[in-house]
Design a protein around this motif. Structure first.
Motif, PDB file in Angstrom:
ATOM      1  N   UNK A 290       7.913   6.764 -17.621  1.00 20.52           N
ATOM      2  CA  UNK A 290       7.942   5.647 -18.557  1.00 20.52           C
ATOM      3  C   UNK A 290       6.717   4.754 -18.397  1.00 20.52           C
ATOM      4  N   UNK A 291       6.391   4.441 -17.147  1.00 21.70           N
ATOM      5  CA  UNK A 291       5.287   3.514 -16.894  1.00 21.70           C
ATOM      6  C   UNK A 291       3.963   4.111 -17.363  1.00 21.70           C
ATOM      7  N   UNK A 292       3.721   5.371 -17.018  1.00 22.37           N
ATOM      8  CA  UNK A 292       2.461   6.015 -17.424  1.00 22.37           C
ATOM      9  C   UNK A 292       2.364   6.087 -18.946  1.00 22.37           C
ATOM     10  N   UNK A 293       3.468   6.456 -19.593  1.00 21.18           N
ATOM     11  CA  UNK A 293       3.423   6.587 -21.049  1.00 21.18           C
ATOM     12  C   UNK A 293       3.251   5.224 -21.719  1.00 21.18           C
ATOM     13  N   UNK A 294       3.853   4.180 -21.133  1.00 17.97           N
ATOM     14  CA  UNK A 294       3.686   2.845 -21.718  1.00 17.97           C
ATOM     15  C   UNK A 294       2.222   2.387 -21.586  1.00 17.97           C
ATOM     16  N   UNK A 295       1.650   2.588 -20.402  1.00 12.70           N
ATOM     17  CA  UNK A 295       0.252   2.182 -20.199  1.00 12.70           C
ATOM     18  C   UNK A 295      -0.672   2.988 -21.110  1.00 12.70           C
TER      19      UNK A 295
ATOM     20  N   UNK B 212     -14.874   1.940 -13.088  1.00 14.21           N
ATOM     21  CA  UNK B 212     -13.433   2.125 -13.303  1.00 14.21           C
ATOM     22  C   UNK B 212     -12.723   2.211 -11.948  1.00 14.21           C
ATOM     23  N   UNK B 213     -11.515   1.688 -11.929  1.00 10.13           N
ATOM     24  CA  UNK B 213     -10.778   1.654 -10.668  1.00 10.13           C
ATOM     25  C   UNK B 213      -9.829   2.842 -10.556  1.00 10.13           C
ATOM     26  N   UNK B 214      -9.713   3.365  -9.356  1.00 13.00           N
ATOM     27  CA  UNK B 214      -8.687   4.366  -9.065  1.00 13.00           C
ATOM     28  C   UNK B 214      -7.409   3.622  -8.684  1.00 13.00           C
ATOM     29  N   UNK B 215      -6.359   3.772  -9.484  1.00 12.78           N
ATOM     30  CA  UNK B 215      -5.087   3.124  -9.161  1.00 12.78           C
ATOM     31  C   UNK B 215      -4.083   4.223  -8.817  1.00 12.78           C
ATOM     32  N   UNK B 216      -3.633   4.178  -7.568  1.00 11.55           N
ATOM     33  CA  UNK B 216      -2.668   5.183  -7.106  1.00 11.55           C
ATOM     34  C   UNK B 216      -1.253   4.646  -7.360  1.00 11.55           C
ATOM     35  N   UNK B 217      -0.446   5.435  -8.076  1.00 13.25           N
ATOM     36  CA  UNK B 217       0.891   4.954  -8.416  1.00 13.25           C
ATOM     37  C   UNK B 217       1.931   5.950  -7.957  1.00 13.25           C
ATOM     38  N   UNK B 218       3.150   5.455  -7.885  1.00 16.53           N
ATOM     39  CA  UNK B 218       4.272   6.338  -7.570  1.00 16.53           C
ATOM     40  C   UNK B 218       4.652   6.265  -6.114  1.00 16.53           C
ATOM     41  N   UNK B 219       5.082   7.373  -5.588  1.00 10.35           N
ATOM     42  CA  UNK B 219       5.653   7.423  -4.245  1.00 10.35           C
ATOM     43  C   UNK B 219       4.635   7.153  -3.156  1.00 10.35           C
ATOM     44  N   UNK B 220       5.139   6.898  -1.960  1.00 14.48           N
ATOM     45  CA  UNK B 220       4.258   6.678  -0.821  1.00 14.48           C
ATOM     46  C   UNK B 220       3.818   8.028  -0.270  1.00 14.48           C
ATOM     47  N   UNK B 221       2.886   7.959   0.647  1.00 13.74           N
ATOM     48  CA  UNK B 221       2.269   9.169   1.180  1.00 13.74           C
ATOM     49  C   UNK B 221       2.773   9.425   2.588  1.00 13.74           C
ATOM     50  N   UNK B 222       3.225  10.642   2.810  1.00 15.98           N
ATOM     51  CA  UNK B 222       3.714  10.998   4.137  1.00 15.98           C
ATOM     52  C   UNK B 222       3.099  12.298   4.594  1.00 15.98           C
ATOM     53  N   UNK B 223       3.696  12.884   5.626  1.00 13.71           N
ATOM     54  CA  UNK B 223       3.106  14.112   6.159  1.00 13.71           C
ATOM     55  C   UNK B 223       3.650  15.354   5.456  1.00 13.71           C
ATOM     56  N   UNK B 224       4.531  15.167   4.468  1.00  9.97           N
ATOM     57  CA  UNK B 224       5.060  16.366   3.810  1.00  9.97           C
ATOM     58  C   UNK B 224       3.997  16.972   2.895  1.00  9.97           C
ATOM     59  N   UNK B 225       4.010  18.271   2.825  1.00  4.90           N
ATOM     60  CA  UNK B 225       3.081  18.926   1.913  1.00  4.90           C
ATOM     61  C   UNK B 225       1.662  18.976   2.426  1.00  4.90           C
ATOM     62  N   UNK B 226       1.485  18.880   3.729  1.00  2.85           N
ATOM     63  CA  UNK B 226       0.116  19.046   4.233  1.00  2.85           C
ATOM     64  C   UNK B 226      -0.202  20.541   4.325  1.00  2.85           C
ATOM     65  N   UNK B 227      -1.337  20.906   3.822  1.00  4.87           N
ATOM     66  CA  UNK B 227      -1.770  22.311   3.786  1.00  4.87           C
ATOM     67  C   UNK B 227      -0.989  23.146   2.779  1.00  4.87           C
TER      68      UNK B 227
ATOM     69  N   UNK C  22      -2.011  -3.343 -16.490  1.00  2.00           N
ATOM     70  CA  UNK C  22      -1.467  -2.087 -15.971  1.00  2.00           C
ATOM     71  C   UNK C  22      -0.516  -2.358 -14.813  1.00  2.00           C
ATOM     72  N   UNK C  23      -0.935  -3.240 -13.915  1.00  2.00           N
ATOM     73  CA  UNK C  23      -0.086  -3.523 -12.752  1.00  2.00           C
ATOM     74  C   UNK C  23       1.240  -4.159 -13.183  1.00  2.00           C
ATOM     75  N   UNK C  24       1.188  -4.991 -14.232  1.00  2.00           N
ATOM     76  CA  UNK C  24       2.429  -5.616 -14.725  1.00  2.00           C
ATOM     77  C   UNK C  24       3.411  -4.544 -15.201  1.00  2.00           C
TER      78      UNK C  24
END
Lengths: 779, 265
Positions: free
Chosen positions: A285-290, A236-251, A362-364
């Motif tokens: 919406x996307x998660x619930x549709x998938x 099974x594949x890990x598909x990361x969705x949503x926002x991009x990753x930054x330095x906020x919320x480290x620790x 899923x990607x669609x």
């Protein structure tokens, strides 16, 4: 040398723990803000000695996340296992203890519920901290495959009029925190379109240095669409969705697992995440549709610990290992080191587990909703997690070790209990003044200033609002109701409550009272208590006094829950709620969920008309411990916290629910903060009718007038019944303590014997204005 | 024939479910359609044509986050991708409505009121206001023509920017134009029908002449700040436990709207 920069085209550090002395181990933990104890550092050292190598920074950081108090519950688990986890209950539990509890609602549907704390981030950044708290709990509910339908937020602050010049260094003013937290919740909840229908706000000096922001969410799902937080199978594949990753919320999680300090603002500001509700809304919406299309094998939100925790936990729960390519993760900042990408707690991200054959579909879906989605890894056989960055292995660890944090049997002070008499205080002469003082105290005063800023009717399913009664003078409802399934009349009844001062005086009975108060609130509108979630906010568990409070409180909760056969289905423990200004009151916040079969039978708390008869159900005892009356009039905590009597309670509950179901009652209000006097005053002012009442003959051992009026004894409701229904009504209460106390009138006055005589306008004004005034607003 | 209603969504709209439900309850075929589907920016099977629908509704929410100004981004997207089509849609006499954020969008697009320039600016309280209001319907717009103009309705509002204002200096002539052409379709009133006269919170946002909703000259484009779709059932009303109703005021309102749409079929 403690650290060795490895020769890589990116920043990767080997941490030399193999040869480190104890003081050096402690230094490493401190320098990297890992918050490990020495024991934990030694355990890590031993593990890597066996492997014959030093850990990378990525590996060490991962352990700091997984083993944090916030993620591992290392101090609380042994106690919770002995108490509230044991509650036996008949409710149809689908899932206990994943990201959210899932419980049967009707044949086809279940509800998912979760409450979380977001205390430390909110103390530093009230707006961002509370907003991301809402975002996080929404994702917890979403990842069960549920559509969120309501938000519930219990909040705790220092006094709003706290003098600015007396604030300890580094502490923000309660007024500022309150305004920011409410705005953060409003802006996030309103934008994402989920109604905030219930909550509580409590003010106490002890929250000045460490406000509490607890956020709860409830969602509804078709049982066939239930998703688990795990991978389905190897491949099974890990598909990361949503926002991009930054330095906020480290620790973020390790910061949540330590006390706040004067310099937290500078050292830990990056630990607060940034929210984006407009990424979240399509993400839902996307998660619930998938999910609806059956394309996912698992779903989990990225919360505390970021990728490191989500990959570890999903792989572990699915009985697999994992391989992750960190370069695939979409970044919003340049130059992030692998460990930063791996543990960042950037918001609005979900991890999907997808069978490769469904990937394109899923990607669609995610493309359609304009939500980024990328494959970042896959599940593999075995129990090893391997992370690569730019082709180099930066992390390779066994799941058993990562998820096997220590458990602590922390020393605790034995709960003594108190069975003596209540404290005697001087009896006030003017009880009118006392009532106005109590009803105008910030804890009881109207929270309308807050409620109006929250959209509590979006989605069009709110069936009982938080403010109830006349248009001009709405009062405080006991519970709100949501009708979650279209074209069905079944409702979810929501209440949240705790009286932290009671828990301080007597953690066992205080916590048991919090359980009962939630039940009373639910029953007051016609609901049957069905489940609870908790947010246990306490001080530093390394202090025996705090651990003693925690232990006794959970025992009290267990006593009540087990006797009522209502389970805790999900929970959250937040320790270290201390700052250099001191520890908070022990605050086991409880969110209760009830079921009402037909929302059209619900009852509100406002008096409906003149000439109706008023009854007081239950007994009023000399139980003033933690009461609002003792606090604002006598500046005392008191000694006797209200007891819980499950058998008596169940009789009263059954009778009252029957009476409501048969349409025999016009209004019901629970007696809690401020006792009988406040409850009757609230009913009258919100309904616009007066009453002549006598408390001479009420049941219970309270004899003093002020104790009768303001005792916060459990198990009591005031009920309004039309004269023609009295006979039928009373037959239901043959086995319960109930007293006829008077009748309602057209005259807009509250009259209680020769004790109280106040006009409703004064009562309403006194109750409504305090928070507006404290926030510098005219009404 | 069942009228076909398009309830448009983009990211951040959040009242589309209850709006679509409102239309279903009054016998229409309602479909929630993403703007991308109307402008062909999606897979073949998701594509939709605006002219397959009898009415188009812009629902409430915080479209695209409303970070710039309420409705600004949504209307900009319509302006660049769908405006010509939407203009012909309206010219044909088909119905276009906006609720809350949707009203803000139609106003920003100058489709409302159309003959004069107006804007929905920040509430006088400077806060988001979620509360029930009382409304008196007026005029011959799609949504109010078939309502009993002597009945006071009660809907909730939930907005930060609902204060209808005109171009500074042109307030009097703008208001006069709307009045003369019967374009004011809802006003905030006291529960007994007395004008609010901008008294807070009877008029929750300070809107001029207590205007809660307006229509274009022809009446087939309308917008209102309050949310009728949130009070479809009697028990959605804040005071249903003391003032029982047979059905929600919102349902009455959508019935009146669908009658109007049906007549045009």
């Amino acid at each position: 040398m403690k650290y060795k920069k490895l020769d890589m085209p990116f920043e990767l550090v080997e941490v030399n723990i193999l040869n480190a002395s104890d003081p050096e181990l402690e230094e490493i933990s401190k320098e990297r803000q890992l918050y490990f104890s020495l024991d934990e550092m030694k355990l890590i050292q031993e593990h890597f000695k066996k492997l014959g190598r030093n850990p990378t920074d990525v590996e060490l950081e991962t352990l700091a996340q997984s083993w944090s108090e916030h993620c591992s519950y290392k101090s609380s688990k042994p106690i919770l296992r002995d108490t509230i986890f044991k509650v036996k209950a008949p409710q149809g539990l689908t899932v206990l203890s994943e990201d959210a509890g899932v419980i049967d609602f009707d044949e086809e549907h279940a509800y998912a519920i979760k409450m979380e704390s977001h205390n430390h981030p909110s103390a530093l950044d009230p707006y961002g901290g509370s907003a991301t708290g809402v975002g996080g709990v929404l994702r917890d509910v979403l990842c069960m495959g549920a559509q969120p339908v309501a938000l519930i937020d219990p909040l705790f602050f220092g006094p709003l009029d706290y003098p600015k010049d007396k604030l300890p260094e580094g502490i923000k003013s309660p007024n500022f925190l309150f305004r920011g937290v409410v705005k953060g919740i409003a802006d996030y909840g309103n934008r994402v379109g989920i109604p905030t229908v219930s909550g509580m706000i409590n003010f106490d000096e002890s929250y000045t240095g460490n406000c509490l922001v607890n956020v709860g969410c409830i969602g509804i799902l078709k049982k066939k669409n239930l998703l688990h937080s795990r991978v389905g199978k190897p491949g099974d594949l890990f598909v990361l969705t949503g926002g991009s990753t930054g330095r906020d919320g480290i620790h973020g999680v390790s910061f949540a697992s330590a006390e706040l300090e004067e310099d937290s603002e500078t050292t830990s500001r990056p630990a607060v995440q940034l929210g984006d509700p407009i990424m979240k809304e399509p993400l839902i919406h996307a998660c619930l549709e998938a999910s609806e299309k059956g394309l996912l094998t698992g779903l989990k939100d990225l919360g505390g610990g970021g990728l490191s925790c989500v990959v570890t936990e999903m792989a572990s729960a699915g009985g697999c290992g994992a391989e992750v390519e960190l370069d695939k993760v979409p970044l919003r900042e340049e130059g992030m080191a692998p460990w930063e990408i791996w543990v960042s707690e950037s918001q609005e991200r979900m991890m999907l587990s997808v069978d490769p054959k469904n990937l394109e579909k899923v990607l669609e879906i995610f493309r359609f909703w304009d939500v980024p989605a990328v494959v970042v890894g896959k599940a593999v056989p075995g129990n090893k997690v391997l992370v690569r960055y730019k082709g180099k292995v930066v992390y390779e660890m066994d799941l058993n070790f990562t998820t096997g944090s220590l458990e602590y049997k922390r020393p605790y002070e034995e709960y003594a209990g108190y069975n003596g008499p209540e404290e005697e205080v001087s009896e006030p002469e003017n009880l009118n003044e006392v009532l106005l003082k109590v009803i105008g105290s910030s804890n009881i005063a109207s929270k309308e200033w807050v409620i109006r800023q929250y959209d509590h009717v979006v989605r069009g399913n709110t069936a009982l609002l938080p403010l109830q009664g006349k248009f001009e003078t709405p009062g405080p409802g006991d519970s709100s109701i949501i009708r979650p399934v279209e074209n069905s009349f079944k409702g979810l009844v929501l209440s949240t409550d705790v009286n932290p001062r009671m828990v301080k005086v007597d953690p066992y009975w205080g916590a048991a009272s919090a359980v009962e108060e939630n039940f009373r609130n639910i029953i007051a509108v016609g609901g049957m208590p069905n489940s609870m979630v908790d947010c246990l906010n306490f001080g530093n568990p390394e202090k025996p006094e705090i651990m003693g409070q925690f232990r006794a409180a959970t025992e009290g909760m267990y006593f009540a829950a087990d006797n009522f056969k209502v389970p805790f289905v999900s929970g959250n423990v937040s320790f270290y709620n201390e700052s250099h200004a001191g520890a908070i009151l022990p605050t086991p916040t409880i969110l209760g969920v009830g079921i009402i079969e037909d929302v059209r039978k619900a009852v509100s708390m406002d008096i409906k008309g003149p000439g109706n008869i008023l009854f007081l159900i239950g007994e009023t005892d000399n139980e003033l411990g933690g009461s609002e009356y003792f606090k604002v009039v006598h500046e005392k905590l008191g000694k006797v916290v209200p007891r819980v009597y499950p058998d008596k309670f169940k009789q009263k509950m059954d009778a009252l629910l029957k009476a409501i179901d048969q349409g025999l009652v016009e209004s019901v209000h629970d007696c809690a903060e401020g006792g009988f006097a406040v409850a009757i005053a609230e009913m009258l002012m919100s309904g616009g009718f007066g009453a002549n009442v006598s408390i001479k003959d009420i049941s219970g051992n309270a004899t003093r007038a002020d104790y009768k009026l303001f005792s916060e004894s459990n198990g009591r409701w005031i009920v309004e019944v039309k004269p023609e229904n009295i006979e039928k009504f009373l037959t239901l209460f043959e086995n319960a303590a109930i007293t006829k106390i008077g009748y309602t009138t057209d005259e807009k006055m509250l009259k209680i014997d020769d004790l109280i005589n106040i006009d409703l306008e004064t009562i309403y004004k006194t109750w409504k204005e305090p928070i507006y005034k404290a926030m510098g607003e005219q009404i | 024939m069942k009228p076909k209603i398009c309830v448009m969504r983009i990211e951040g709209t959040n009242c589309e479910d209850e709006t679509a439900r409102a239309f279903r309850l009054v016998g229409a075929d309602a479909e929630i359609v993403h703007l991308k589907q109307l402008i062909g920016d999606c897979s073949e099977e998701r594509k939709r044509d605006l002219f397959d629908y009898d009415a188009m509704i812009f629902p409430g929410g915080f479209s695209a986050g409303d970070y710039v100004r309420a409705g600004a981004i949504w209307s900009a997207r319509i302006q660049s991708k769908l405006k010509n089509k939407l203009n012909s849609f309206v010219k044909e006499g088909r119905v276009v409505g906006g609720i809350c954020n949707g009203f803000q969008v139609l106003t920003t697009l100058d489709m409302l009121p159309g003959n004069v320039r107006a804007a929905l600016s920040t509430n006088e309280s400077a806060k988001f206001e979620c509360r029930f209001v009382y409304l008196k319907p007026f005029g011959k717009s799609a949504i109010t023509e078939n309502l009993d103009h002597n009945e006071i309705l009660s809907f909730p509002v939930a907005h930060m920017e609902g204060n209808l204002t005109f171009v500074p200096g042109k307030e009097d002539e703008s208001l006069k134009a709307l009045k003369e052409n019967d374009q004011i379709i809802f006003r905030y009133v006291y529960p007994d029908g007395t004008p609010a006269n901008r008294k807070y919170p009877i008029n929750p946002n300070g809107s001029i002449d207590d205007i809660a909703g307006v229509s274009n000259l022809e009446g087939n484009v309308f917008g209102l700040m309050p949310h009728p779709e949130r009070v479809l059932d009697s028990f959605n009303h804040f005071d249903w436990t003391r003032n029982p109703r047979k059905v929600g005021d919102g349902l009455i309102t959508f019935k009146s709207l669908i009658e109007f749409i049906k007549k045009k079929l």
